[in-house]
Design a protein around this motif. Structure first.
Motif, PDB file in Angstrom:
ATOM      1  N   LYS A 158      -8.571  -4.862 -14.612  1.00  0.00           N
ATOM      2  CA  LYS A 158      -7.419  -4.103 -14.117  1.00  0.00           C
ATOM      3  C   LYS A 158      -6.132  -4.453 -14.859  1.00  0.00           C
ATOM      4  CE  LYS A 158      -9.352  -3.626  -9.471  1.00  0.00           C
ATOM      5  NZ  LYS A 158      -9.178  -3.958  -8.034  1.00  0.00           N
ATOM      6  N   LEU A 159      -6.039  -5.690 -15.382  1.00  0.00           N
ATOM      7  CA  LEU A 159      -4.834  -6.068 -16.117  1.00  0.00           C
ATOM      8  C   LEU A 159      -4.747  -5.335 -17.449  1.00  0.00           C
ATOM      9  CD1 LEU A 159      -4.804  -9.926 -15.476  1.00  0.00           C
ATOM     10  CD2 LEU A 159      -3.428  -8.183 -14.355  1.00  0.00           C
ATOM     11  N   ARG A 160      -5.847  -4.824 -17.911  1.00  0.00           N
ATOM     12  CA  ARG A 160      -5.867  -4.168 -19.222  1.00  0.00           C
ATOM     13  C   ARG A 160      -5.606  -2.657 -19.135  1.00  0.00           C
ATOM     14  NH1 ARG A 160      -7.953  -7.406 -23.160  1.00  0.00           N
ATOM     15  NH2 ARG A 160      -8.958  -9.332 -22.490  1.00  0.00           N
ATOM     16  N   HIS A 161      -5.541  -2.126 -17.940  1.00  0.00           N
ATOM     17  CA  HIS A 161      -5.388  -0.671 -17.789  1.00  0.00           C
ATOM     18  C   HIS A 161      -4.247  -0.354 -16.831  1.00  0.00           C
ATOM     19  CE1 HIS A 161      -9.171  -0.095 -19.919  1.00  0.00           C
ATOM     20  NE2 HIS A 161      -9.722  -0.986 -19.114  1.00  0.00           N
ATOM     21  N   THR A 162      -3.629   0.785 -17.052  1.00  0.00           N
ATOM     22  CA  THR A 162      -2.571   1.280 -16.179  1.00  0.00           C
ATOM     23  C   THR A 162      -2.913   2.707 -15.768  1.00  0.00           C
ATOM     24  OG1 THR A 162      -1.179   2.269 -17.914  1.00  0.00           O
ATOM     25  CG2 THR A 162      -0.940  -0.112 -17.522  1.00  0.00           C
ATOM     26  N   ALA A 163      -1.977   3.366 -15.061  1.00  0.00           N
ATOM     27  CA  ALA A 163      -2.212   4.746 -14.610  1.00  0.00           C
ATOM     28  C   ALA A 163      -2.031   5.759 -15.733  1.00  0.00           C
ATOM     29  CB  ALA A 163      -1.272   5.068 -13.451  1.00  0.00           C
ATOM     30  N   TRP A 164      -1.592   5.314 -16.903  1.00  0.00           N
ATOM     31  CA  TRP A 164      -1.425   6.241 -18.012  1.00  0.00           C
ATOM     32  C   TRP A 164      -2.786   6.618 -18.607  1.00  0.00           C
ATOM     33  CZ3 TRP A 164       2.960   8.673 -18.504  1.00  0.00           C
ATOM     34  CH2 TRP A 164       4.148   8.056 -18.107  1.00  0.00           C
ATOM     35  N   ALA A 205      10.466   6.673 -16.858  1.00  0.00           N
ATOM     36  CA  ALA A 205       9.413   7.634 -16.542  1.00  0.00           C
ATOM     37  C   ALA A 205       8.258   6.919 -15.861  1.00  0.00           C
ATOM     38  CB  ALA A 205       8.933   8.331 -17.803  1.00  0.00           C
ATOM     39  N   GLN A 206       7.477   7.715 -15.146  1.00  0.00           N
ATOM     40  CA  GLN A 206       6.260   7.227 -14.512  1.00  0.00           C
ATOM     41  C   GLN A 206       5.147   8.240 -14.735  1.00  0.00           C
ATOM     42  OE1 GLN A 206       7.775   6.976 -10.467  1.00  0.00           O
ATOM     43  NE2 GLN A 206       6.654   8.833  -9.855  1.00  0.00           N
ATOM     44  N   PRO A 207       3.886   7.838 -14.587  1.00  0.00           N
ATOM     45  CA  PRO A 207       2.784   8.768 -14.871  1.00  0.00           C
ATOM     46  C   PRO A 207       2.698   9.907 -13.858  1.00  0.00           C
ATOM     47  CG  PRO A 207       2.027   6.482 -14.824  1.00  0.00           C
ATOM     48  CD  PRO A 207       3.397   6.510 -14.252  1.00  0.00           C
ATOM     49  N   GLU A 208       2.247  11.017 -14.317  1.00  0.00           N
ATOM     50  CA  GLU A 208       1.978  12.152 -13.451  1.00  0.00           C
ATOM     51  C   GLU A 208       0.890  11.775 -12.446  1.00  0.00           C
ATOM     52  OE1 GLU A 208       0.367  16.786 -13.922  1.00  0.00           O
ATOM     53  OE2 GLU A 208       0.400  15.404 -15.625  1.00  0.00           O
ATOM     54  N   GLY A 209       1.094  12.173 -11.203  1.00  0.00           N
ATOM     55  CA  GLY A 209       0.083  11.936 -10.175  1.00  0.00           C
ATOM     56  C   GLY A 209       0.366  10.753  -9.274  1.00  0.00           C
ATOM     57  N   LEU A 210       1.337   9.915  -9.602  1.00  0.00           N
ATOM     58  CA  LEU A 210       1.671   8.797  -8.722  1.00  0.00           C
ATOM     59  C   LEU A 210       2.428   9.305  -7.503  1.00  0.00           C
ATOM     60  CD1 LEU A 210       2.748   5.716 -10.879  1.00  0.00           C
ATOM     61  CD2 LEU A 210       0.559   6.220  -9.832  1.00  0.00           C
ATOM     62  N   ASN A 211       2.061   8.800  -6.336  1.00  0.00           N
ATOM     63  CA  ASN A 211       2.682   9.215  -5.086  1.00  0.00           C
ATOM     64  C   ASN A 211       3.317   7.996  -4.426  1.00  0.00           C
ATOM     65  OD1 ASN A 211       3.475  10.289  -2.668  1.00  0.00           O
ATOM     66  ND2 ASN A 211       1.414  10.878  -1.990  1.00  0.00           N
ATOM     67  N   PHE A 224       0.916   2.391  -4.623  1.00  0.00           N
ATOM     68  CA  PHE A 224       1.976   2.848  -5.526  1.00  0.00           C
ATOM     69  C   PHE A 224       2.673   1.672  -6.210  1.00  0.00           C
ATOM     70  CE2 PHE A 224       6.499   3.731  -6.247  1.00  0.00           C
ATOM     71  CZ  PHE A 224       6.401   4.762  -7.178  1.00  0.00           C
ATOM     72  N   GLN A 225       3.029   0.648  -5.427  1.00  0.00           N
ATOM     73  CA  GLN A 225       3.744  -0.487  -6.009  1.00  0.00           C
ATOM     74  C   GLN A 225       2.894  -1.201  -7.058  1.00  0.00           C
ATOM     75  OE1 GLN A 225       6.861  -1.133  -5.646  1.00  0.00           O
ATOM     76  NE2 GLN A 225       7.218   0.404  -4.065  1.00  0.00           N
ATOM     77  N   GLN A 226       1.591  -1.313  -6.813  1.00  0.00           N
ATOM     78  CA  GLN A 226       0.718  -1.950  -7.793  1.00  0.00           C
ATOM     79  C   GLN A 226       0.637  -1.129  -9.069  1.00  0.00           C
ATOM     80  OE1 GLN A 226      -3.078  -2.681  -5.979  1.00  0.00           O
ATOM     81  NE2 GLN A 226      -2.207  -3.751  -4.213  1.00  0.00           N
ATOM     82  N   GLN A 227       0.588   0.196  -8.921  1.00  0.00           N
ATOM     83  CA  GLN A 227       0.462   1.058 -10.094  1.00  0.00           C
ATOM     84  C   GLN A 227       1.760   1.113 -10.909  1.00  0.00           C
ATOM     85  OE1 GLN A 227      -2.264   2.377 -11.211  1.00  0.00           O
ATOM     86  NE2 GLN A 227      -3.555   1.846  -9.469  1.00  0.00           N
ATOM     87  N   ILE A 228       2.889   1.270 -10.230  1.00  0.00           N
ATOM     88  CA  ILE A 228       4.155   1.387 -10.951  1.00  0.00           C
ATOM     89  C   ILE A 228       4.552   0.062 -11.586  1.00  0.00           C
ATOM     90  CG2 ILE A 228       5.742   0.825  -9.062  1.00  0.00           C
ATOM     91  CD1 ILE A 228       6.123   3.634 -11.706  1.00  0.00           C
ATOM     92  N   ALA A 229       4.080  -1.053 -11.014  1.00  0.00           N
ATOM     93  CA  ALA A 229       4.391  -2.369 -11.581  1.00  0.00           C
ATOM     94  C   ALA A 229       3.800  -2.522 -12.975  1.00  0.00           C
ATOM     95  CB  ALA A 229       3.856  -3.467 -10.664  1.00  0.00           C
TER      96      ALA A 229
END
Length: 355
Positions: free
Chosen positions: A196-202, A230-236, A242-247
């Motif tokens: 998980k540390l190697r991937h993001t929502a992008w 900016a943030q990735p499309e699809g984040l809510n 959300f906080q884990q993804q945007i971090a």
């Protein structure tokens, strides 16, 4: 007159001890509070003279060590049996977490079992005869080492460690199992990160969304010299993660003049001078946001790590050890800025696998 005077002088001595030697001995005892009284006569315990009592104590010690092993196994089993959100009523505490209560109870049994077993073993089965030795120099000579080795062997023999196999084996079992509690506790610090540390929502095709307007960013929205986020499309923002993804996915977008970009890879991953880099500092993960338009430098406010956005976001000052990861971007058919892939390297504070 002389007789009377003589009588008055001798009268106070009538109550003294008969001999001077007895008086001196009495004074010596009375005025020596630090004298060595010696050891009291050794009293044998019941276990020393009754093998049946010794066997009973052996079984008690073995039972305490066995209780410790059961406590450790119960501690581990608690993680499997009780869910985190289960509560039970325990008098007089009221409603408590079933998991926490069972962990505390079983770990207490494991530790108390070892301690109580060791104490009972020492008090009932090991030698209890007190020995004295003269204070010696700190540096031991060969004779003293030999004496200590002999005393150690004698102590092992008197403890019954080799002869009382039941006590020995249950103690070794308890000492072997109880460290497993620490392993389980460390495992419960959180889920394993895996990759998980190697991937993001992008991902390829995901639009760059302006977090203030929740609309896709377009090249014309970003003038030269400006910085936006900016943030990735699809984040809510209402989602649990959300906080884990945007971090990990937080992005800063800057538009430079193409001729000012020094790094060829950065230029090929940009669009008309628009470059996108991770907003997460590679030192300790603070948000990078202070942009110097003239120098193209961006500064982390926490520890002043400074990155050159015109040269691949390399570190030019501060404690950060790695440049900011760049996101490969382009424009889709609708004219919106989109990602062409995820970040090539992990974002945020670097770990050893990162090159």
């Amino acid at each position: 007159m002389s007789d009377t005077g003589s009588h008055n002088v001798s009268e106070p001595h009538e109550h003294l001890p008969a001999t001077g030697a007895a008086h001196g001995a009495s004074a010596e005892v009375r005025h020596d509070p630090f004298g060595n009284p010696g050891h009291p006569e050794h009293e044998f315990r019941r276990q020393d003279i009754d093998e049946k009592a010794a066997k009973h104590s052996e079984r008690v010690v073995a039972g305490l060590f066995t209780l410790s092993m059961l406590g450790t196994l119960g501690f581990i089993a608690s993680f499997v049996i009780f869910p985190v959100d289960k509560y039970i009523y325990v008098f007089p505490f009221g409603h408590v977490s079933a998991l926490n209560f069972s962990l505390g109870l079983t770990l207490s049994l494991a530790l108390v079992g070892i301690g109580a077993g060791a104490v009972h073993w020492a008090r009932t089965l090991m030698s209890d005869e007190e020995l004295t030795d003269e204070r010696h120099a700190a540096d031991a000579d060969d004779e003293l080492r030999a004496t200590m080795e002999a005393q150690w062997k004698q102590g092992v023999k008197e403890s019954g460690f080799g002869r009382r196999k039941l006590v020995r084996n249950t103690m070794l079992g308890a000492l072997t199992l109880v460290p497993l509690s620490a392993v389980v506790i460390l495992r419960d610090l959180g889920p394993l990160p895996e990759d998980k540390l190697r991937h993001t929502a992008w991902a390829k095709g995901k639009a760059l969304i302006n977090p203030n307007t929740n609309k896709p960013l377009r090249p014309e929205d970003i003038p030269v010299g400006s910085l936006t986020f900016a943030q990735p499309e699809g984040l809510n923002e209402e989602s649990d993660d959300f906080q884990q993804q945007i971090a990990k996915a937080a992005l800063m977008v800057v538009r430079l003049k193409p001729e000012d970009i020094k790094d060829k890879k950065e230029l090929s991953w940009s669009h008309e001078g628009i470059v996108a880099f991770s907003k997460i500092c590679t030192h300790v993960g603070c948000p990078v946001s202070l942009y110097e338009q003239q120098t193209h430098h961006v500064l982390c406010p926490c520890h002043q790590s400074t990155f050159d956005l015109s040269d691949g976001a390399r570190v030019i000052f501060g404690p950060a050890g790695h440049r900011l990861p760049q996101l490969h971007i382009s424009v889709n058919g609708e004219g919106n800025l989109v990602a062409m892939s995820d970040f090539e390297v992990p974002v945020g504070p670097a770990f050893w696998e990162r090159g």
